[in-house]
Design a protein around this motif. Structure first.
Motif, PDB file in Angstrom:
ATOM      1  N   ALA A  88     -29.956  22.711  42.406  1.00 43.28           N
ATOM      2  CA  ALA A  88     -29.102  23.548  41.558  1.00 43.28           C
ATOM      3  C   ALA A  88     -28.967  22.992  40.149  1.00 43.28           C
ATOM      4  N   CYS A  89     -29.275  21.699  39.975  1.00 41.15           N
ATOM      5  CA  CYS A  89     -29.006  21.042  38.692  1.00 41.15           C
ATOM      6  C   CYS A  89     -30.039  21.393  37.629  1.00 41.15           C
ATOM      7  N   LYS A  90     -29.562  22.002  36.556  1.00 36.30           N
ATOM      8  CA  LYS A  90     -30.476  22.382  35.474  1.00 36.30           C
ATOM      9  C   LYS A  90     -30.705  21.225  34.493  1.00 36.30           C
ATOM     10  N   MET A  91     -29.935  20.131  34.668  1.00 35.97           N
ATOM     11  CA  MET A  91     -30.201  18.943  33.852  1.00 35.97           C
ATOM     12  C   MET A  91     -31.176  18.013  34.590  1.00 35.97           C
ATOM     13  N   ASN A  92     -31.694  18.481  35.712  1.00 41.10           N
ATOM     14  CA  ASN A  92     -32.685  17.763  36.516  1.00 41.10           C
ATOM     15  C   ASN A  92     -32.212  16.381  37.010  1.00 41.10           C
ATOM     16  N   ILE A  93     -31.012  16.348  37.541  1.00 41.00           N
ATOM     17  CA  ILE A  93     -30.467  15.113  38.117  1.00 41.00           C
ATOM     18  C   ILE A  93     -30.332  15.331  39.620  1.00 41.00           C
ATOM     19  N   ASP A  94     -30.315  14.238  40.367  1.00 42.79           N
ATOM     20  CA  ASP A  94     -29.998  14.348  41.788  1.00 42.79           C
ATOM     21  C   ASP A  94     -28.585  13.780  41.986  1.00 42.79           C
ATOM     22  N   PRO A  95     -27.558  14.633  41.991  1.00 46.42           N
ATOM     23  CA  PRO A  95     -26.178  14.129  42.084  1.00 46.42           C
ATOM     24  C   PRO A  95     -25.889  13.366  43.374  1.00 46.42           C
ATOM     25  N   SER A  96     -26.665  13.583  44.424  1.00 44.19           N
ATOM     26  CA  SER A  96     -26.396  12.840  45.656  1.00 44.19           C
ATOM     27  C   SER A  96     -26.826  11.383  45.513  1.00 44.19           C
ATOM     28  N   ARG A  97     -27.706  11.118  44.548  1.00 42.56           N
ATOM     29  CA  ARG A  97     -28.131   9.729  44.297  1.00 42.56           C
ATOM     30  C   ARG A  97     -27.386   9.121  43.112  1.00 42.56           C
ATOM     31  N   LYS A  98     -27.231   9.939  42.032  1.00 41.12           N
ATOM     32  CA  LYS A  98     -26.546   9.437  40.835  1.00 41.12           C
ATOM     33  C   LYS A  98     -25.516  10.455  40.389  1.00 41.12           C
ATOM     34  N   PRO A  99     -24.366  10.488  41.048  1.00 35.90           N
ATOM     35  CA  PRO A  99     -23.361  11.497  40.674  1.00 35.90           C
ATOM     36  C   PRO A  99     -22.819  11.312  39.255  1.00 35.90           C
ATOM     37  N   ASN A 100     -22.915  10.112  38.719  1.00 39.27           N
ATOM     38  CA  ASN A 100     -22.411   9.874  37.366  1.00 39.27           C
ATOM     39  C   ASN A 100     -23.522   9.477  36.411  1.00 39.27           C
ATOM     40  N   SER A 101     -24.656  10.162  36.557  1.00 39.24           N
ATOM     41  CA  SER A 101     -25.784   9.949  35.652  1.00 39.24           C
ATOM     42  C   SER A 101     -25.357  10.221  34.214  1.00 39.24           C
ATOM     43  N   MET A 102     -25.940   9.497  33.276  1.00 44.47           N
ATOM     44  CA  MET A 102     -25.616   9.699  31.851  1.00 44.47           C
ATOM     45  C   MET A 102     -26.062  11.074  31.374  1.00 44.47           C
ATOM     46  N   GLU A 103     -26.938  11.717  32.149  1.00 46.81           N
ATOM     47  CA  GLU A 103     -27.441  13.031  31.744  1.00 46.81           C
ATOM     48  C   GLU A 103     -26.547  14.177  32.218  1.00 46.81           C
ATOM     49  N   CYS A 104     -25.637  13.893  33.129  1.00 55.56           N
ATOM     50  CA  CYS A 104     -24.825  14.957  33.729  1.00 55.56           C
ATOM     51  C   CYS A 104     -23.820  15.518  32.717  1.00 55.56           C
ATOM     52  N   ILE A 105     -23.830  16.841  32.541  1.00 52.54           N
ATOM     53  CA  ILE A 105     -22.880  17.469  31.606  1.00 52.54           C
ATOM     54  C   ILE A 105     -21.694  18.088  32.352  1.00 52.54           C
ATOM     55  N   ARG A 106     -21.580  17.798  33.642  1.00 51.33           N
ATOM     56  CA  ARG A 106     -20.420  18.229  34.447  1.00 51.33           C
ATOM     57  C   ARG A 106     -20.265  19.746  34.512  1.00 51.33           C
TER      58      ARG A 106
END
Lengths: 51, 284
Positions: free
Chosen positions: B244-262
Motif C-alpha cells: 500500500a505504501c506509495k513511498m516504497n517503504i516496508d512499514p513492517s520492517r521499518k515503521p519509522n523510516s526516514m522516508e515515511c510521510i505518515r
C-alpha cells in the motif's frame, strides 16, 4: 504510573521539544523574530525567479 | 509490474486530503493577495510555517522555514539561526514527517497531481539512489552555499518550486515584476515543469528526491512524539502495508523510516491492525 511510562517511552522527543522551545525563546530574545518578519514581508526576488 | 502502475490510487483517504486542504488554506489565507499580487506584511509573518510555503506567495501569511534559515546563514553578518532552528526542531520532535503528509501545501499539490489518471511508474531502479539527493540539497544548497555566498538563498533561487509558483502568480498580477523576469525565471519554470510532470508518474517526487525540509524532518521520524508503532504480536508479515505504501517503504520492517510521510495508507491496509500512528504510551 501511566504518565511515567509515557515520559519514559518518549524521552528523546521530550528533550528535543524542550531544546527546540529553548532555542525559540533565545531567538525571540535576540530579536530574530523581527529579522524573519523583515525578510518575509518583502518580496524575495530570488525566490520568485528574478534574482 | 509496478504495484501502482495502470491505476490511480486514492491518496490516503479523504480525511487526509481535507486536512491538507485546510492547512494549505490557513497558511495562504491572504486571499486578496492572489488578485492584487501584493504580499501580506502582517505580524503573523514572523512565525515560520511547518511546511514548504514561499513567503513571497501573495497568499502566504507565515514565513517559509527554509527561506528564513537561508536568510540567516547568508546574511552579511553571520547570526546563528536560533529561532528558525528552534521551530524546525520543535516541529520535528513533535510530528516528524507528519508535516509532509498532512500540513505541507506542496505535498498536497503533488498528491493531487498523482490522482490524475496517467502512466504510473512509482518504482524504478534509480529510486533508492535518488533518495539521497535531498540530503545533499539540504547540506549544500540550504546550508553550505548560503554560508559561503552572502545574500544568496541558493535553494530558493535555483530549485524551490513553491517560489516559482509565487513567481507565476506575480507574473500575472504584477506588471513590474513581469518585466524583470528573465533567464532565472525560465530556469525555475523548467525545474517546476520537471517536478509537475514527474509528479504525474511518480508519487511525490519532490518529497522523495529534493525536499530539504523532508530530509530534515526525516531525521526525527524515529524519535518524534507522534510516530508509527508496530505491534509485532499482531503482524502476520503479509506485506499488505508494503504494497500500500506509495513511498516504497516496508512499514513492517521499518515503521519509522526516514522516508515515511505518515500518510497512513499502511495503517488502513493492515488487516490485523498491527500498525498505528500516535504517541507511544498513550494507548488505552
Amino acid at each position: 504510573m501511566k504518565k511515567h511510562f509515557l515520559i519514559e517511552k518518549n524521552i528523546i522527543a521530550i528533550l528535543l521539544l524542550l531544546l527546540g522551545a529553548g532555542l525559540i525563546a533565545f531567538g525571540i530574545h535576540s530579536g530574530q523574530m523581527k529579522a524573519v518578519l523583515n525578510k518575509a514581508s518583502r518580496v524575495c526576488m530570488e525566490c520568485i525567479g528574478i534574482g | 509490474m509496478d504495484k501502482h502502475e495502470g491505476k490511480t490510487k486514492h491518496c490516503g483517504g479523504g480525511v487526509r486530503l481535507g486536512i491538507q486542504a485546510v492547512a494549505t488554506l490557513i497558511q495562504n489565507a491572504n486571499f486578496k493577495g492572489f488578485f492584487t499580487g501584493k504580499i501580506y506584511t502582517g505580524k503573523s509573518k514572523q512565525v515560520c510555517v511547518p511546511g514548504l510555503n514561499c513567503y513571497s506567495c501573495p497568499g502566504a501569511i507565515g514565513a517559509c522555514p527554509v527561506g528564513s534559515l537561508q536568510n540567516f546563514l547568508s546574511g552579511r553578518k553571520f547570526r546563528f539561526p536560533y529561532y528558525v532552528l528552534g521551530i524546525l526542531l520543535f516541529v520535528g520532535a513533535l510530528l516528524g514527517r507528519v508535516v509532509c503528509g498532512f500540513l505541507c501545501p506542496f505535498g498536497l499539490l503533488q498528491d493531487l497531481l498523482y490522482l490524475i489518471p496517467f502512466y504510473k511508474k512509482n518504482q524504478f531502479l534509480l529510486d533508492k539512489y535518488l533518495r539521497y539527493l535531498k540530503y545533499a540539497v539540504l547540506a549544500v544548497l540550504v546550508i553550505i552555499l548560503p554560508l559561503c555566498l552572502p545574500l544568496t538563498p541558493t535553494f530558493c533561487k535555483y530549485v524551490c518550486p513553491s517560489g516559482t509558483i509565487a513567481g507565476i502568480i506575480s507574473y500575472f498580477t504584477q506588471p513590474i515584476i513581469r518585466s524583470q523576469m528573465g533567464k532565472l525565471f525560465s530556469w525555475k519554470l523548467i525545474v517546476l515543469g520537471i517536478i509537475v510532470v514527474s509528479g504525474l508518474i511518480v508519487y511525490r517526487p519532490f518529497c522523495k528526491y529534493l525536499c530539504p525540509l523532508g530530509a530534515f524532518y526525516g531525521f526525527f521520524n524515529r524519535f518524534a512524539l507522534v510516530r508509527m508503532h508496530l505491534d509485532e504480536g499482531k503482524c502476520v508479515h503479509c506485506s499488505a502495508c508494503a504494497n500500500a505504501c506509495k513511498m516504497n517503504i516496508d512499514p513492517s520492517r521499518k515503521p519509522n523510516s526516514m522516508e515515511c510521510i505518515r500518510c497512513g495508507d499502511c495503517v488502513r491496509a493492515c488487516p490485523k491492525s498491527a500498525l498505528y500512528i500516535g504517541v507511544k504510551g498513550s494507548e488505552k
